[in-house]
Design an enzyme around this catalytic site. Structure first.
Site, PDB file in Angstrom:
ATOM      1  N   CYS A   1      -8.462 -20.783 -74.933  1.00 53.58           N
ATOM      2  CA  CYS A   1      -7.982 -22.153 -75.119  1.00 53.58           C
ATOM      3  C   CYS A   1      -8.740 -22.890 -76.229  1.00 53.58           C
ATOM      4  O   CYS A   1      -8.538 -22.605 -77.398  1.00 53.58           O
ATOM      5  CB  CYS A   1      -8.025 -22.901 -73.783  1.00 53.58           C
ATOM      6  SG  CYS A   1      -7.068 -24.409 -73.831  1.00 53.58           S
TER       7      CYS A   1
ATOM      8  N   HIS B   1      -4.876 -19.664 -69.890  1.00 49.86           N
ATOM      9  CA  HIS B   1      -6.084 -19.502 -69.069  1.00 49.86           C
ATOM     10  C   HIS B   1      -5.973 -18.281 -68.148  1.00 49.86           C
ATOM     11  O   HIS B   1      -5.343 -18.357 -67.102  1.00 49.86           O
ATOM     12  CB  HIS B   1      -6.310 -20.761 -68.221  1.00 49.86           C
ATOM     13  CG  HIS B   1      -6.775 -21.919 -69.023  1.00 49.86           C
ATOM     14  ND1 HIS B   1      -8.107 -22.164 -69.276  1.00 49.86           N
ATOM     15  CD2 HIS B   1      -6.092 -22.883 -69.664  1.00 49.86           C
ATOM     16  CE1 HIS B   1      -8.217 -23.247 -70.031  1.00 49.86           C
ATOM     17  NE2 HIS B   1      -7.014 -23.708 -70.283  1.00 49.86           N
TER      18      HIS B   1
ATOM     19  N   GLU C   1      -8.161 -17.067 -66.269  1.00 51.40           N
ATOM     20  CA  GLU C   1      -8.990 -17.232 -65.069  1.00 51.40           C
ATOM     21  C   GLU C   1      -8.248 -17.943 -63.942  1.00 51.40           C
ATOM     22  O   GLU C   1      -8.671 -17.915 -62.797  1.00 51.40           O
ATOM     23  CB  GLU C   1     -10.280 -18.001 -65.418  1.00 51.40           C
ATOM     24  CG  GLU C   1     -10.118 -19.472 -65.827  1.00 51.40           C
ATOM     25  CD  GLU C   1      -9.745 -19.685 -67.289  1.00 51.40           C
ATOM     26  OE1 GLU C   1      -9.268 -18.732 -67.930  1.00 51.40           O
ATOM     27  OE2 GLU C   1      -9.928 -20.818 -67.790  1.00 51.40           O
TER      28      GLU C   1
ATOM     29  N   SER D   1     -31.561 -23.286 -42.081  1.00 57.01           N
ATOM     30  CA  SER D   1     -30.690 -24.324 -41.531  1.00 57.01           C
ATOM     31  C   SER D   1     -29.721 -23.743 -40.510  1.00 57.01           C
ATOM     32  O   SER D   1     -28.992 -24.483 -39.865  1.00 57.01           O
ATOM     33  CB  SER D   1     -29.885 -24.952 -42.667  1.00 57.01           C
ATOM     34  OG  SER D   1     -28.941 -24.004 -43.138  1.00 57.01           O
ATOM     35  N   GLY D   2     -29.675 -22.411 -40.401  1.00 58.18           N
ATOM     36  CA  GLY D   2     -28.644 -21.789 -39.570  1.00 58.18           C
ATOM     37  C   GLY D   2     -27.434 -21.403 -40.399  1.00 58.18           C
ATOM     38  O   GLY D   2     -26.570 -20.672 -39.945  1.00 58.18           O
ATOM     39  N   GLY D   3     -27.349 -21.921 -41.631  1.00 60.61           N
ATOM     40  CA  GLY D   3     -26.207 -21.641 -42.503  1.00 60.61           C
ATOM     41  C   GLY D   3     -26.370 -20.326 -43.256  1.00 60.61           C
ATOM     42  O   GLY D   3     -27.414 -19.671 -43.193  1.00 60.61           O
ATOM     43  N   VAL D   4     -25.306 -19.976 -43.992  1.00 62.86           N
ATOM     44  CA  VAL D   4     -25.267 -18.674 -44.652  1.00 62.86           C
ATOM     45  C   VAL D   4     -26.314 -18.570 -45.770  1.00 62.86           C
ATOM     46  O   VAL D   4     -27.051 -17.586 -45.859  1.00 62.86           O
ATOM     47  CB  VAL D   4     -23.851 -18.430 -45.247  1.00 62.86           C
ATOM     48  CG1 VAL D   4     -23.809 -17.122 -46.009  1.00 62.86           C
ATOM     49  CG2 VAL D   4     -22.817 -18.436 -44.142  1.00 62.86           C
ATOM     50  N   ASP D   5     -26.399 -19.598 -46.625  1.00 63.95           N
ATOM     51  CA  ASP D   5     -27.251 -19.477 -47.816  1.00 63.95           C
ATOM     52  C   ASP D   5     -28.721 -19.296 -47.457  1.00 63.95           C
ATOM     53  O   ASP D   5     -29.387 -18.384 -47.959  1.00 63.95           O
ATOM     54  CB  ASP D   5     -27.096 -20.713 -48.723  1.00 63.95           C
ATOM     55  CG  ASP D   5     -25.663 -20.890 -49.195  1.00 63.95           C
ATOM     56  OD1 ASP D   5     -24.880 -19.928 -49.072  1.00 63.95           O
ATOM     57  OD2 ASP D   5     -25.327 -21.982 -49.664  1.00 63.95           O
ATOM     58  N   SER D   6     -29.239 -20.181 -46.594  1.00 63.36           N
ATOM     59  CA  SER D   6     -30.674 -20.066 -46.302  1.00 63.36           C
ATOM     60  C   SER D   6     -30.962 -18.764 -45.558  1.00 63.36           C
ATOM     61  O   SER D   6     -32.018 -18.153 -45.747  1.00 63.36           O
ATOM     62  CB  SER D   6     -31.175 -21.287 -45.520  1.00 63.36           C
ATOM     63  OG  SER D   6     -30.569 -21.371 -44.248  1.00 63.36           O
ATOM     64  N   THR D   7     -30.018 -18.307 -44.749  1.00 61.31           N
ATOM     65  CA  THR D   7     -30.254 -17.069 -44.002  1.00 61.31           C
ATOM     66  C   THR D   7     -30.280 -15.864 -44.937  1.00 61.31           C
ATOM     67  O   THR D   7     -31.186 -15.016 -44.850  1.00 61.31           O
ATOM     68  CB  THR D   7     -29.151 -16.856 -42.934  1.00 61.31           C
ATOM     69  OG1 THR D   7     -29.061 -18.039 -42.143  1.00 61.31           O
ATOM     70  CG2 THR D   7     -29.469 -15.682 -42.044  1.00 61.31           C
TER      71      THR D   7
END
Ligand code: XMP
Length: 509
Positions: free
Chosen positions: A79, A167, A169, A221-227
């Site tokens: 583009c 585009h 993508e 935190s119990g969440g995916v990222d920190s785990t």
């Protein structure tokens, strides 16, 4: 980290999507702003120029220095990138007089071109530009057109330089992925070796080297990222990773003990800190949503700082930062203007003076999940709905008491467990219950009641930026409503939120 593909960002809303499509081909790529080239451009095997909200004809438009790239590396200009190459190499770019936005179909595709291998006339592409290339640059060969856009794609003779005005993508470009594959794998010869397993191997080796015998503190935190961040660090440095999991008293029912047990079962060196009373005390009487958030943020910092101090000689702070946050902070438009409030208050807490280690900083959310899965993390954990940091505090409208928290935990548990039991949980992006500051009249048995109303909310989304309410089956809603009213004392009315974002938000506060 391996240097594969460099994406130069000119500020397009689609730049992150280009990176995600490239990563889906198992090819590693990095986004850098056009005006701040990375140090070792020569290490990259191919370069993609993104689109841009600017017109190449405007004076303040991005004018990147491509001297180290053009003709030296395989180059794909998308583009704005395509118009930039044309404008400054003997072509002509002018405002288009037909509509060049939305779906279009290729009406011409040059034969025997590797770039278009497997892509036929009629293929749908997505256009989004107000300028158009009237005349190709010198040395260009036209590769494709649509009925409205004559020069939809071209290449430069004797160079591995390709340019497209649509585009690839965007999902609506049906062969977009094939086009990227043709360019990256066939023309540029990039190896598709970016897999979760290779990421884990390379990252663990890098972390070992970087951290040696140092101690790292990390908040779970119990969440995916920190785990996932914790599991990677644990693989690299074992018990030198000290995790802290704080109960702010605003988690889901039984969440603190369940998540803590799960962490311990994974072999993590984790300390659970129950600071519920401290949070609830500080929140007493506060109804303003932003003040509630600030109180929770500040108490969290205090609790975390106290705990971090107990870990002697900690040198690093581990964080689960992911790539969209990093891109935001280095974006062409500059980092977001919102400075976190605790950055303003005199001295920083000590843990924030630690060096930061962020093993996921180059991953998109879906890649974090794939990496987690490749390390054997429980699919239930990886498929968890997002849950806000301030937790139930922003789902109890008005002031917070422990009684209200208990009521909402019970309602939320019935709703969420019901979604799981009925095979609906994975079809929903995020769900929860909201305790409204509204009492209404009801009858239970022979008695007249005057009790609380709760709202249920379930949304579909990909990133939380936009969201649609989910059309949950009536029968499920009926059963859930009955269960809540029969089992949760203090609730006599249930409503279902049918607002989309925008204009509504996902959370009510
Ligand atoms: P909204 O309500 O803005 O929510 O449509 C979008 C996503 O962000 C989450 N959210 C928060 N997460 N702290 C967080 O960590 C917060 O203060 C916060 N507010 C909203 C929300 O749950 C949804 O996933």
């Amino acid at each position: 980290m391996q240097n594969n593909v460099l994406i130069l960002d000119f500020g397009s809303q689609y730049t992150q999507l280009i990176a995600r499509r490239v990563r889906e081909l198992n090819i590693y790529c990095e986004i850098h702003p056009y005006n701040k080239l990375p140090e070792h451009v020569s290490d990259f095997k191919a370069v993609i120029l993104s689109g841009s909200p600017f017109s190449v004809r405007s004076e303040d438009a991005p004018h990147p220095d491509l001297s180290e790239i053009r003709g030296k590396k395989p180059l794909l200009a998308v583009c704005y990138g395509a118009q930039y190459l044309a404008h400054f190499s003997g072509g002509e770019v002018a405002p288009s007089n037909t509509r060049e936005y939305g779906r279009a179909n290729l009406s011409f595709v040059k034969e025997n071109e590797q770039f278009f291998a497997g892509i036929d006339i009629g293929s749908q592409v997505w256009m989004s530009h107000s300028d158009t290339i009237k005349q190709l640059p010198s040395g260009a060969v036209k590769l494709a057109s649509t009925s409205d856009v004559e020069n939809a794609a071209y290449r430069i003779e004797d160079e591995d330089t390709y340019a497209i005005q649509f585009h690839p993508e965007v999902y609506h470009s049906t062969d977009g992925k094939k086009l990227l594959e043709n360019f990256l794998l066939q023309i540029a010869g990039v190896q598709p070796d970016w897999t979760p397993n290779s990421f884990v191997d390379v990252t663990v080796a890098e972390l070992k080297e970087k951290l040696g015998n140092d101690k790292v503190v990390l908040g779970l935190s119990g969440g995916v990222d920190s785990t996932v961040a914790a599991v990677l660090l644990h693989k690299a440095i074992g018990a030198n990773l000290h995790c802290i999991f704080v109960n702010n008293g605003l988690l889901r029912k039984n969440e603190f003990s369940a998540v803590l047990n799960r962490y311990e079962g994974m072999g993590l060196n984790v300390k659970g800190v129950d600071a519920s009373a401290r949070f609830l005390e500080a929140l007493a009487g506060e109804s303003d949503p932003e003040k509630k958030r600030k109180i929770i943020g500040n108490i969290f910092i205090d609790v975390f700082d106290d705990e971090a101090h107990k870990i002697e000689d900690a040198k690093w702070l581990g964080q689960g930062t992911i790539y969209p946050d990093v891109i935001e902070s280095i974006s062409v438009n500059g980092p977001s203007a919102t400075i976190k409030s605790h950055h303003n208050v005199g001295g920083l807490p000590d843990f924030m003076k630690l060096k930061v280690v962020e093993p996921l900083r180059m991953l998109f959310k879906d890649e974090v999940r794939r990496v987690g899965a490749s390390m054997g993390l429980d699919p239930e954990l990886l498929g968890r709905h997002p849950f806000p940091g301030p937790g139930l505090a922003i789902r109890i409208l008005g002031d917070i008491t422990s009684e209200k928290v208990n009521i909402l935990q019970e309602v939320d548990a019935i709703f969420i467990n019901g979604l799981k039991e009925n095979g609906l949980y994975d079809k929903v992006w995020q769900a929860g219950a909201i305790l409204l500051p509204v009492q209404s009249v009801g009858v239970m048995g022979d008695e007249r009641t005057y009790e609380n109303c709760v709202a249920l909310r379930a949304v579909e989304s990909t990133d939380g930026m936009t969201a649609d309410w989910v059309n949950l089956p009536y029968e499920f809603l009926q059963k859930t409503s009955n269960a809540i009213i029969n089992r949760v004392k203090g609730v006599n009315r249930v409503v279902y939120d049918i607002s989309s974002k925008p204009p509504a938000t996902i959370e009510w506060e």
